[in-house]
Design a protein around this motif. Structure first.
Motif, PDB file in Angstrom:
ATOM      1  N   TYR A 130       0.863  -1.231   0.090  1.00 45.20           N
ATOM      2  CA  TYR A 130      -0.119   0.002   0.032  1.00 45.20           C
ATOM      3  C   TYR A 130       1.022   1.382  -0.248  1.00 45.20           C
ATOM      4  O   TYR A 130       1.889   1.378   0.745  1.00 45.20           O
ATOM      5  N   HIS A 131       0.390   2.216  -0.628  1.00 46.79           N
ATOM      6  CA  HIS A 131       1.090   3.564  -0.659  1.00 46.79           C
ATOM      7  C   HIS A 131       1.231   4.157   0.720  1.00 46.79           C
ATOM      8  O   HIS A 131       2.277   4.625   1.159  1.00 46.79           O
ATOM      9  N   GLY A 132       0.095   4.178   1.385  1.00 49.24           N
ATOM     10  CA  GLY A 132      -0.152   4.572   2.465  1.00 49.24           C
ATOM     11  C   GLY A 132       0.340   6.238   2.501  1.00 49.24           C
ATOM     12  O   GLY A 132       0.305   6.834   1.414  1.00 49.24           O
ATOM     13  N   LEU A 133       0.256   7.001   3.814  1.00 50.33           N
ATOM     14  CA  LEU A 133       0.535   8.447   3.688  1.00 50.33           C
ATOM     15  C   LEU A 133       1.839   8.617   4.723  1.00 50.33           C
ATOM     16  O   LEU A 133       1.981   7.923   5.717  1.00 50.33           O
ATOM     17  N   SER A 134       2.542   9.485   4.416  1.00 44.01           N
ATOM     18  CA  SER A 134       3.602  10.041   5.271  1.00 44.01           C
ATOM     19  C   SER A 134       3.229  11.172   6.046  1.00 44.01           C
ATOM     20  O   SER A 134       2.918  12.419   5.805  1.00 44.01           O
ATOM     21  N   PHE A 135       2.608  10.621   7.323  1.00 45.22           N
ATOM     22  CA  PHE A 135       1.581  11.773   8.167  1.00 45.22           C
ATOM     23  C   PHE A 135       2.602  12.880   8.589  1.00 45.22           C
ATOM     24  O   PHE A 135       1.880  14.064   8.942  1.00 45.22           O
ATOM     25  N   GLU A 136       3.673  12.896   8.286  1.00 42.39           N
ATOM     26  CA  GLU A 136       4.478  14.104   8.904  1.00 42.39           C
ATOM     27  C   GLU A 136       4.053  15.337   7.902  1.00 42.39           C
ATOM     28  O   GLU A 136       4.415  16.322   8.439  1.00 42.39           O
ATOM     29  N   ARG A 137       3.500  15.081   6.847  1.00 44.39           N
ATOM     30  CA  ARG A 137       3.186  15.987   6.066  1.00 44.39           C
ATOM     31  C   ARG A 137       1.831  16.759   6.009  1.00 44.39           C
ATOM     32  O   ARG A 137       1.488  17.655   5.669  1.00 44.39           O
ATOM     33  N   PHE A 138       1.295  16.109   7.174  1.00 44.23           N
ATOM     34  CA  PHE A 138      -0.154  16.667   7.298  1.00 44.23           C
ATOM     35  C   PHE A 138      -0.063  16.958   8.925  1.00 44.23           C
ATOM     36  O   PHE A 138       0.390  16.332   9.885  1.00 44.23           O
ATOM     37  N   PRO A 139      -0.962  18.097   9.220  1.00 45.15           N
ATOM     38  CA  PRO A 139      -1.078  18.313  10.776  1.00 45.15           C
ATOM     39  C   PRO A 139      -1.826  17.054  11.290  1.00 45.15           C
ATOM     40  O   PRO A 139      -2.701  16.155  10.789  1.00 45.15           O
ATOM     41  N   GLY A 140      -1.464  16.710  12.752  1.00 44.44           N
ATOM     42  CA  GLY A 140      -1.594  15.732  13.547  1.00 44.44           C
ATOM     43  C   GLY A 140      -2.891  15.545  14.276  1.00 44.44           C
ATOM     44  O   GLY A 140      -3.200  14.585  14.703  1.00 44.44           O
ATOM     45  N   ASP A 141      -3.642  16.918  14.350  1.00 46.13           N
ATOM     46  CA  ASP A 141      -4.714  17.002  15.225  1.00 46.13           C
ATOM     47  C   ASP A 141      -5.898  16.996  14.326  1.00 46.13           C
ATOM     48  O   ASP A 141      -6.043  17.112  12.940  1.00 46.13           O
ATOM     49  N   ALA A 142      -7.225  16.302  14.934  1.00 45.11           N
ATOM     50  CA  ALA A 142      -8.414  16.563  14.330  1.00 45.11           C
ATOM     51  C   ALA A 142      -9.096  17.908  14.373  1.00 45.11           C
ATOM     52  O   ALA A 142      -9.282  18.181  15.590  1.00 45.11           O
ATOM     53  N   PRO A 143      -9.341  18.611  13.391  1.00 47.22           N
ATOM     54  CA  PRO A 143      -9.796  19.831  13.758  1.00 47.22           C
ATOM     55  C   PRO A 143     -11.409  19.824  14.309  1.00 47.22           C
ATOM     56  O   PRO A 143     -12.042  19.144  13.883  1.00 47.22           O
ATOM     57  N   LYS A 144     -11.701  20.839  14.862  1.00 45.32           N
ATOM     58  CA  LYS A 144     -13.027  21.039  15.607  1.00 45.32           C
ATOM     59  C   LYS A 144     -13.872  21.605  14.392  1.00 45.32           C
ATOM     60  O   LYS A 144     -13.545  22.954  14.037  1.00 45.32           O
ATOM     61  N   ARG A 162      -9.542  20.433   5.861  1.00 44.50           N
ATOM     62  CA  ARG A 162      -9.701  20.782   7.483  1.00 44.50           C
ATOM     63  C   ARG A 162     -10.820  21.776   7.694  1.00 44.50           C
ATOM     64  O   ARG A 162     -11.522  21.652   8.781  1.00 44.50           O
ATOM     65  N   SER A 163     -11.319  22.573   6.529  1.00 39.28           N
ATOM     66  CA  SER A 163     -12.326  23.629   6.809  1.00 39.28           C
ATOM     67  C   SER A 163     -13.717  22.862   6.191  1.00 39.28           C
ATOM     68  O   SER A 163     -14.798  23.373   6.203  1.00 39.28           O
ATOM     69  N   SER A 164     -13.613  21.688   5.553  1.00 41.50           N
ATOM     70  CA  SER A 164     -14.782  21.134   5.088  1.00 41.50           C
ATOM     71  C   SER A 164     -15.525  20.129   5.944  1.00 41.50           C
ATOM     72  O   SER A 164     -14.990  19.731   7.082  1.00 41.50           O
ATOM     73  N   ASP A 165     -16.856  19.796   5.539  1.00 37.70           N
ATOM     74  CA  ASP A 165     -17.628  18.892   6.404  1.00 37.70           C
ATOM     75  C   ASP A 165     -17.633  17.510   5.978  1.00 37.70           C
ATOM     76  O   ASP A 165     -18.098  16.634   6.975  1.00 37.70           O
ATOM     77  N   LEU A 166     -17.504  17.066   4.495  1.00 42.31           N
ATOM     78  CA  LEU A 166     -17.715  15.827   3.942  1.00 42.31           C
ATOM     79  C   LEU A 166     -17.011  15.923   2.773  1.00 42.31           C
ATOM     80  O   LEU A 166     -17.094  16.716   1.855  1.00 42.31           O
ATOM     81  N   PHE A 167     -16.106  14.744   2.534  1.00 44.13           N
ATOM     82  CA  PHE A 167     -15.518  14.395   1.382  1.00 44.13           C
ATOM     83  C   PHE A 167     -16.388  13.492   0.504  1.00 44.13           C
ATOM     84  O   PHE A 167     -16.642  12.592   1.294  1.00 44.13           O
ATOM     85  N   VAL A 168     -16.220  13.588  -0.637  1.00 41.51           N
ATOM     86  CA  VAL A 168     -17.071  12.770  -1.666  1.00 41.51           C
ATOM     87  C   VAL A 168     -16.281  12.602  -2.761  1.00 41.51           C
ATOM     88  O   VAL A 168     -15.722  13.259  -3.478  1.00 41.51           O
ATOM     89  N   LEU A 169     -16.156  11.065  -2.829  1.00 47.25           N
ATOM     90  CA  LEU A 169     -15.266  10.484  -4.290  1.00 47.25           C
ATOM     91  C   LEU A 169     -16.154   9.366  -4.658  1.00 47.25           C
ATOM     92  O   LEU A 169     -16.102   8.145  -4.224  1.00 47.25           O
ATOM     93  N   PRO A 170     -17.076   9.465  -5.475  1.00 49.96           N
ATOM     94  CA  PRO A 170     -18.022   8.406  -6.145  1.00 49.96           C
ATOM     95  C   PRO A 170     -17.310   7.551  -7.305  1.00 49.96           C
ATOM     96  O   PRO A 170     -17.765   7.441  -8.350  1.00 49.96           O
ATOM     97  N   GLU A 225      -5.786  10.815   2.920  1.00 51.44           N
ATOM     98  CA  GLU A 225      -5.629  12.302   3.202  1.00 51.44           C
ATOM     99  C   GLU A 225      -6.903  12.898   3.851  1.00 51.44           C
ATOM    100  O   GLU A 225      -6.577  13.493   4.805  1.00 51.44           O
ATOM    101  N   ALA A 226      -7.828  12.786   3.416  1.00 53.44           N
ATOM    102  CA  ALA A 226      -9.217  13.407   3.908  1.00 53.44           C
ATOM    103  C   ALA A 226      -9.276  12.768   5.159  1.00 53.44           C
ATOM    104  O   ALA A 226      -9.600  13.558   6.398  1.00 53.44           O
ATOM    105  N   GLN A 227      -9.081  11.330   5.328  1.00 56.48           N
ATOM    106  CA  GLN A 227      -9.304  10.876   6.629  1.00 56.48           C
ATOM    107  C   GLN A 227      -8.229  11.082   7.845  1.00 56.48           C
ATOM    108  O   GLN A 227      -8.527  11.323   8.954  1.00 56.48           O
ATOM    109  N   SER A 228      -7.059  11.491   7.246  1.00 60.41           N
ATOM    110  CA  SER A 228      -5.874  11.940   8.104  1.00 60.41           C
ATOM    111  C   SER A 228      -6.129  13.214   8.880  1.00 60.41           C
ATOM    112  O   SER A 228      -5.663  13.686   9.917  1.00 60.41           O
ATOM    113  N   GLN A 229      -7.460  13.951   8.275  1.00 59.48           N
ATOM    114  CA  GLN A 229      -7.691  15.319   8.892  1.00 59.48           C
ATOM    115  C   GLN A 229      -9.141  15.072   9.382  1.00 59.48           C
ATOM    116  O   GLN A 229      -9.814  15.865   9.669  1.00 59.48           O
ATOM    117  N   ALA A 230      -9.505  13.879   9.794  1.00 61.86           N
ATOM    118  CA  ALA A 230     -10.771  13.500  10.554  1.00 61.86           C
ATOM    119  C   ALA A 230     -11.819  14.127   9.761  1.00 61.86           C
ATOM    120  O   ALA A 230     -13.133  14.321  10.236  1.00 61.86           O
TER     121      ALA A 230
END
Length: 416
Positions: free
Chosen positions: A205-219, A305-313, A331-336
């Protein structure tokens, strides 16, 4: 060129890619940067110029980039031909080309052969293996260059190159390759049936290098579609091509209740972008959509981080093309960010329906519309699924383990 972490004399991996940089294939850039961190010396051959927009990740690669197309290609080709024409490897490569053309390969193989001459003639003397991304165009250049130079060749296969290429073509390439990696279970199982030795096909699997992404889940605000001043923010990243299913998404959005307040943001270019805009206009939803085109990684992360729902059909294209495991979902899931996608290809390997996201049948408007309405009006459910996806992707889809495995395969196959 990156310096090796070891004290051994440097050896070089010649990496063949279709274009550099490409913002739509950040997984390749992530992998190459990771391989350099593993101590491998890379020399990258790009058959085409890439995008004008580039991510910061591209700038982290130390390897030189050698473009095969350019204003000075003809004199370079003449020099390469003079260097190679009387070698046994050149004759062997011509036999491969003759075989391919005899089995129906297009005239573009002549372009690949010319590119292979440049790669074989110009690569560093320390090169010990040639490694291609994608089983189609990249491997065409790599296998001819490998024959010319007497080097082993390996390849990573991904999506379209697995499902659209003729079977004879895949068989002959797999037979020449030391090994092949792929990033989905269905691709892995399919390629094993075509390989001369199924054990040479590896699932990584490619996976993600999470160091490139903010580590917190935005409110996120609990938007529920009831307030016209606070519409639910829908977000998609993907090229405007049939397999992404954005036309189905527009159909679904066009049939949502008129009183439901939402706004869709799309990032990406592509050949059917104008057709999608016309589709949105015909469904009277064009004023609810922002078409942002190609964006940098930083800009995309801000939108996650500013969106509410990611859609990829995602769905299968008419020509058989399909996604593998879309990195944008990880990537979307890495930002909750809660994800809505389809039960197709390798997507269920990432998203557990009803637990870490929502999956619907590919290519069908009604299930997608129903899921959209449910998720738009249920901010608590979006938050629950987004957090579950956040934990799963960070626990099971970290890129470094796969990159380490790939580095081991490369080292184990180098010419001594």
């Amino acid at each position: 060129m990156a310096r090796s972490k070891t004290s051994d004399p440097p050896v070089v991996v010649c990496v063949v890619v279709k274009a550099w940089p490409l913002v739509s294939t950040t997984f390749i850039a992530q992998e190459l940067v990771g391989l350099e961190r593993e101590g491998l010396e890379l020399w990258v051959v790009s058959t085409l110029q890439g995008d004008k927009v580039r991510h910061k990740l591209h700038d982290q690669l130390h390897a030189p980039i050698r473009y095969l197309a350019g204003a000075n290609s003809l004199p370079r080709l003449v020099r390469a031909w003079r260097k190679l024409r009387r070698t046994p490897g050149y004759a062997k490569a011509k036999e491969l080309l003759r075989y391919d053309r005899g089995h129906g390969a297009s005239a573009m193989r002549l372009v690949a052969f010319a590119g292979a001459m440049l790669a074989a003639a110009e690569m560093p003397a320390e090169t010990r293996i040639i490694y291609a991304h994608f089983l189609n165009s990249g491997m065409n250049v790599a296998r001819y260059a490998a024959a010319m130079s007497g080097l082993p060749v390996a390849v990573s296969a991904h999506a379209r190159d697995i499902w659209v290429s003729p079977e004879w073509n895949k068989r002959v390439k797999l037979a020449q390759a030391e090994w092949c990696t792929t990033c989905t279970i269905d691709g892995w199982e399919h390629l094993k049936t075509l390989a001369d030795d199924p054990a040479k096909v590896h699932l990584i699997y490619h996976g993600l290098s999470f160091e490139r992404f903010p580590g917190d889940a935005p409110k996120r605000p609990l938007r529920d579609g009831s307030d016209p001043d606070e519409p639910v923010r829908l977000f998609s990243v993907g090229r405007a091509v049939e397999k992404k299913g954005f036309d189905v998404l527009l159909d679904a959005l066009g049939t949502l209740p008129k009183e439901l307040n939402w706004r869709w943001v799309h990032v990406g270019g592509g050949p059917i972008l104008d057709a999608l805009k016309e589709c949105a206009k015909a469904r009277d939803i064009l004023d609810r959509i922002d078409w942002l085109g190609v964006q940098t990684q930083a800009e995309v992360i801000a939108l996650y981080r500013s969106s509410d729902l990611f859609v990829l059909p995602s769905r299968e294209g008419a020509d058989g093309d399909r996604d593998g495991l879309p990195n944008v979902l990880m990537e979307a899931q890495s930002q909750a960010l809660c994800c809505l996608s389809t039960r197709f290809s390798a997507i269920p390997e990432l998203i557990i329906d009803g637990e870490t996201g929502v999956l619907v049948s590919p290519g069908e408007t009604a299930p997608l519309r129903d899921a959209l309405e449910r998720l738009i009006t249920s901010p608590a459910l979006r938050e629950k699924l987004g957090m579950a996806g956040f934990k799963r992707v960070r626990g099971k889809f970290e890129a470094e383990a796969g990159i380490h495995q790939l580095a081991g395969l490369l080292r184990g196959s180098m010419k001594t």
